[in-house]
Design an enzyme around this catalytic site. Sequence first.
Site, PDB file in Angstrom:
ATOM      1  N   HIS A 111       0.625  -1.270  -0.117  1.00 65.58           N
ATOM      2  CA  HIS A 111       0.042   0.106   0.077  1.00 65.58           C
ATOM      3  C   HIS A 111       0.709   1.267   0.117  1.00 65.58           C
ATOM      4  O   HIS A 111       2.097   1.093   0.134  1.00 65.58           O
ATOM      5  CB  HIS A 111      -1.043  -0.192   1.277  1.00 65.58           C
ATOM      6  CG  HIS A 111      -0.275  -0.032   2.563  1.00 65.58           C
ATOM      7  ND1 HIS A 111      -0.186  -1.027   3.355  1.00 65.58           N
ATOM      8  CD2 HIS A 111       0.574   0.953   3.233  1.00 65.58           C
ATOM      9  CE1 HIS A 111       0.663  -0.832   4.265  1.00 65.58           C
ATOM     10  NE2 HIS A 111       1.093   0.552   4.327  1.00 65.58           N
TER      11      HIS A 111
HETATM   12  C1  T46 Z   1       2.627   0.856   7.024  1.00 64.73           C
HETATM   13  C2  T46 Z   1       3.481  -0.513   7.528  1.00 64.73           C
HETATM   14  C3  T46 Z   1       4.908  -0.405   7.648  1.00 64.73           C
HETATM   15  C4  T46 Z   1      -4.901  -0.213  13.130  1.00 64.73           C
HETATM   16  O1  T46 Z   1      -6.185  -0.354  13.303  1.00 64.73           O
HETATM   17  N1  T46 Z   1      -4.231   0.980  13.679  1.00 64.73           N
HETATM   18  C5  T46 Z   1      -3.007   1.344  13.211  1.00 64.73           C
HETATM   19  O2  T46 Z   1      -2.371   2.191  13.403  1.00 64.73           O
HETATM   20  C6  T46 Z   1      -2.495   0.338  12.241  1.00 64.73           C
HETATM   21  C7  T46 Z   1      -1.059   0.643  11.797  1.00 64.73           C
HETATM   22  C8  T46 Z   1      -3.075  -1.064  11.533  1.00 64.73           C
HETATM   23  N2  T46 Z   1      -4.386  -1.043  11.926  1.00 64.73           N
HETATM   24  C9  T46 Z   1      -5.191  -2.373  11.564  1.00 64.73           C
HETATM   25  C10 T46 Z   1      -5.451  -2.221  10.303  1.00 64.73           C
HETATM   26  C11 T46 Z   1      -5.530  -3.559   9.902  1.00 64.73           C
HETATM   27  O3  T46 Z   1      -6.585  -4.152  10.004  1.00 64.73           O
HETATM   28  O4  T46 Z   1      -4.388  -3.404  11.690  1.00 64.73           O
HETATM   29  C12 T46 Z   1      -4.386  -4.223  10.756  1.00 64.73           C
HETATM   30  C13 T46 Z   1      -3.201  -4.795  10.011  1.00 64.73           C
HETATM   31  O5  T46 Z   1      -2.650  -3.375   9.301  1.00 64.73           O
HETATM   32  P1  T46 Z   1      -1.887  -3.361   7.710  1.00 64.73           P
HETATM   33  O6  T46 Z   1      -2.402  -4.572   7.212  1.00 64.73           O
HETATM   34  O7  T46 Z   1      -2.008  -2.198   7.320  1.00 64.73           O
HETATM   35  O8  T46 Z   1      -0.549  -3.896   8.315  1.00 64.73           O
HETATM   36  P2  T46 Z   1       0.919  -3.683   7.650  1.00 64.73           P
HETATM   37  O9  T46 Z   1       1.890  -4.424   8.341  1.00 64.73           O
HETATM   38  O10 T46 Z   1       0.844  -4.354   6.110  1.00 64.73           O
HETATM   39  O11 T46 Z   1       1.196  -2.199   7.358  1.00 64.73           O
HETATM   40  C14 T46 Z   1       1.507  -1.427   8.407  1.00 64.73           C
HETATM   41  C15 T46 Z   1       0.967  -0.126   8.352  1.00 64.73           C
HETATM   42  O12 T46 Z   1      -0.573  -0.264   8.192  1.00 64.73           O
HETATM   43  C16 T46 Z   1       1.357   0.613   7.250  1.00 64.73           C
HETATM   44  O13 T46 Z   1       1.104   2.130   7.523  1.00 64.73           O
HETATM   45  O14 T46 Z   1       3.483   1.668   6.473  1.00 64.73           O
HETATM   46  O15 T46 Z   1       3.011  -1.286   8.558  1.00 64.73           O
END
Ligand code: T46
Length: 133
Positions: free
Chosen positions: A49
């Site tokens: 993303h």
């Molecule tokens: C990024 C990389 C390095 C929340 O509810 N609050 C938060 O602050 C975050 C970061 C995530 N979430 C929830 C959203 C999803 O349901 O946690 C779940 C997993 O998040 P995501 O799939 O976006 O995780 P990554 O590891 O793919 O990405 C994360 C960050 O979201 C992103 O900003 O740059 O780590």
Amino acid sequence: MNYKLINLNIFGDNRGKLAVVEGNKDIPFEIKRVYWIFDTLPDQERGKHAHRDLEQIIVAMDGACQFVLDDGIKRETVWLNRPDTGLYIGKNMWREMRHFSYGCKLMILASRHYDEKEYIRDYDEFIKIINEK
Ligand code: T46
């Protein structure tokens, strides 16, 4: 490419080492949110993303992983594997995280509170947005 590696301020002596980051001083934004990623697995990829309006610093507190960074024109890879180094990622950069070592722990300092609407999770949409700029 809107990313860079930052050498963090380290204070080391015979007791060990201490790293410090102060918002708007050592990094180019005020810190609004801190989160961390742990219990990672080598065969799992994360990220995929971009952010319309978020800046972040990512530190591998333990272990290693690879970041793929893409500005819509170029694609580069960076290994994060040291707790004394931060990866700054600015706005409108596609990122993918892969090749996690077992138990890799990432700490992330973010410039904004969490807002899912600010994510671009579709690569074609990301390219469209970049081309409109
Ligand atoms: C990024 C990389 C390095 C929340 O509810 N609050 C938060 O602050 C975050 C970061 C995530 N979430 C929830 C959203 C999803 O349901 O946690 C779940 C997993 O998040 P995501 O799939 O976006 O995780 P990554 O590891 O793919 O990405 C994360 C960050 O979201 C992103 O900003 O740059 O780590």
